[in-house]
Scaffold this active site. Structure first.
Site, PDB file in Angstrom:
ATOM      1  NE  ARG A  37       7.375   1.514  -8.227  1.00  0.00           N
ATOM      2  CZ  ARG A  37       7.075   1.533  -6.940  1.00  0.00           C
ATOM      3  NH1 ARG A  37       6.432   2.580  -6.435  1.00  0.00           N
ATOM      4  NH2 ARG A  37       7.401   0.537  -6.145  1.00  0.00           N
ATOM      5  CG  HIS A  67      -3.714  -1.835  -7.127  1.00  0.00           C
ATOM      6  ND1 HIS A  67      -3.189  -0.553  -7.015  1.00  0.00           N
ATOM      7  CD2 HIS A  67      -3.633  -2.383  -5.872  1.00  0.00           C
ATOM      8  CE1 HIS A  67      -2.824  -0.348  -5.758  1.00  0.00           C
ATOM      9  NE2 HIS A  67      -3.077  -1.439  -5.042  1.00  0.00           N
ATOM     10  CE1 TYR A  70       1.134  -0.316  -5.023  1.00  0.00           C
ATOM     11  CE2 TYR A  70       3.169  -0.809  -6.197  1.00  0.00           C
ATOM     12  CZ  TYR A  70       2.088  -1.233  -5.447  1.00  0.00           C
ATOM     13  OH  TYR A  70       1.956  -2.553  -5.130  1.00  0.00           O
ATOM     14  CG  HIS A 107      -2.245   2.776  -2.345  1.00  0.00           C
ATOM     15  ND1 HIS A 107      -0.893   2.503  -2.262  1.00  0.00           N
ATOM     16  CD2 HIS A 107      -2.865   1.567  -2.407  1.00  0.00           C
ATOM     17  CE1 HIS A 107      -0.707   1.189  -2.269  1.00  0.00           C
ATOM     18  NE2 HIS A 107      -1.894   0.600  -2.355  1.00  0.00           N
ATOM     19  CD  GLU A 142      -4.514  -1.123  -0.754  1.00  0.00           C
ATOM     20  OE1 GLU A 142      -3.606  -1.770  -0.201  1.00  0.00           O
ATOM     21  OE2 GLU A 142      -4.551  -0.911  -1.991  1.00  0.00           O
ATOM     22  CG  ASP A 176      -3.250  -4.551   2.449  1.00  0.00           C
ATOM     23  OD1 ASP A 176      -2.629  -5.055   3.412  1.00  0.00           O
ATOM     24  OD2 ASP A 176      -2.830  -4.585   1.275  1.00  0.00           O
ATOM     25  CG  HIS A 179      -1.890  -1.712   3.864  1.00  0.00           C
ATOM     26  ND1 HIS A 179      -2.373  -1.177   2.686  1.00  0.00           N
ATOM     27  CD2 HIS A 179      -0.649  -2.169   3.580  1.00  0.00           C
ATOM     28  CE1 HIS A 179      -1.453  -1.302   1.739  1.00  0.00           C
ATOM     29  NE2 HIS A 179      -0.406  -1.910   2.256  1.00  0.00           N
ATOM     30  CG  HIS A 211      -5.310  -5.865  -1.248  1.00  0.00           C
ATOM     31  ND1 HIS A 211      -4.872  -4.575  -1.441  1.00  0.00           N
ATOM     32  CD2 HIS A 211      -5.862  -6.246  -2.423  1.00  0.00           C
ATOM     33  CE1 HIS A 211      -5.152  -4.187  -2.671  1.00  0.00           C
ATOM     34  NE2 HIS A 211      -5.765  -5.183  -3.278  1.00  0.00           N
ATOM     35  CG  ASP A 224       2.714  -1.155   3.094  1.00  0.00           C
ATOM     36  OD1 ASP A 224       2.434  -2.370   3.068  1.00  0.00           O
ATOM     37  OD2 ASP A 224       2.509  -0.387   2.134  1.00  0.00           O
ATOM     38  CG  HIS A 226       2.473  -6.637   1.628  1.00  0.00           C
ATOM     39  ND1 HIS A 226       1.588  -6.690   0.576  1.00  0.00           N
ATOM     40  CD2 HIS A 226       2.193  -5.482   2.276  1.00  0.00           C
ATOM     41  CE1 HIS A 226       0.821  -5.621   0.586  1.00  0.00           C
ATOM     42  NE2 HIS A 226       1.188  -4.863   1.611  1.00  0.00           N
ATOM     43  CD  GLU A 256      -2.004  -6.007  -2.823  1.00  0.00           C
ATOM     44  OE1 GLU A 256      -2.344  -5.254  -3.727  1.00  0.00           O
ATOM     45  OE2 GLU A 256      -1.872  -5.637  -1.631  1.00  0.00           O
TER      46      GLU A 256
END
Length: 279
Positions: A37, A67, A70, A107, A142, A176, A179, A211, A224, A226, A256
């Site tokens: 975050r 990674h 986000y 992303h 991604e 991914d 995705h 991913h 999205d 998972h 993930e």
């Protein structure tokens, strides 16, 4: 070598992550470069890095996937958010030079109403500022689910970014599975066709990591969400084909899925059991 791993917490350092990965039966792993975050990155521990690099060499741990947080949105309409993206990516890439030869995934971002053309332009502006000729880390775009104003839900958008980046040889793509499924690509019934389209539009030489996630949603939902392997709408048999597909040979596959460590251990064991032993 079958490079299969999962997402681990880097809070305790690289050596503990490496030990955890090996205990789970993994041969690679993914980690956030900082709190997902946002916020500041934890200071590097030289002894931890040295111990991890030794462990990696001794046990044949494969290419790692770092990674970005986000909150890194390179195409935000807010200049302060774009500034954080610049600072975070610059710092992350500098730190990753201490672990040379690995991957940095992010992303592409959300254009938040500005339009995809403006979003792509802003993403490329960032990349052209932060990429350096001598860096040893490959930066990955991604594939996204296409929800809201996300950039990267279509292969064509990724290709347009790659074409506009000056140091394009430092770039690649992370596919991914959740995705692309949520974006509408039918990897369950037409995996060969999707990979052929990726090759036509982007180029399979650009594909550097996968991913590997099931999806809670029907194809094309653009949501999205998972799911654990075999418990979603994509299905276990699709993942068996994915991990054994010759076009994906040698790539790192990172889970993930919504799991704790014991769940990851079971999924890693499951996927390893489905890997063809003659390849």
């Amino acid at each position: 070598m079958f490079y299969i791993g999962c997402h681990l917490s880097c809070a305790k350092g690289f050596f503990p992550m490496g030990k955890t990965a090996l205990a789970l039966g993994a041969t690679t792993f993914q980690f956030f470069t900082r709190n997902p975050r946002g916020g500041n990155a934890k200071a590097l521990d030289e002894k931890d890095l040295e111990a991890f690099l030794k462990l990696k060499k001794e046990h044949g741990i494969g290419t790692l996937l770092a990674h970005a947080p986000y909150t890194l949105n390179a195409c935000s309409a807010d200049a302060a958010v774009r500034d954080f993206a610049w600072r975070a990516m610059t710092e992350d890439l500098e730190r990753l030079e201490r672990l040379p030869g690995n991957l940095y995934n992010f992303h592409p971002g959300s254009h938040v109403g500005q339009g995809s053309e403006t979003g792509i332009r802003l993403i490329c502006t960032l990349l052209n500022e932060v990429l350096k000729p001598g860096q040893q880390t490959t930066v990955l775009l991604e594939t996204m689910a296409g929800k809201g104003s996300e950039v990267g839900g279509r292969f064509e958008e990724l290709r347009e970014i790659l074409d506009r980046v000056k140091l394009s040889d430092k770039m690649g793509v992370c596919l991914d599975t959740c995705h692309v499924w949520d974006a509408g690509y039918d990897i369950a019934e037409d995996l060969d066709g999707v990979l052929a389209e990726f090759d036509r539009v982007v180029g399979l030489s650009r594909l550097k990591a996968v991913h590997i996630n099931d999806s809670q949603n029907p194809r094309g939902a653009k949501k999205d969400r998972h799911a654990r392997i075999g418990e979603g709408k994509i299905g276990l048999e699709t993942f068996v084909r994915i991990i054994n597909h010759p076009a994906l040979e040698g790539l790192p596959f990172c889970l993930e899925t919504p799991n704790e460590l014991d769940g990851y251990e079971k999924e890693i064991a499951l996927l390893k059991s489905k890997r063809k032993t003659n390849r």
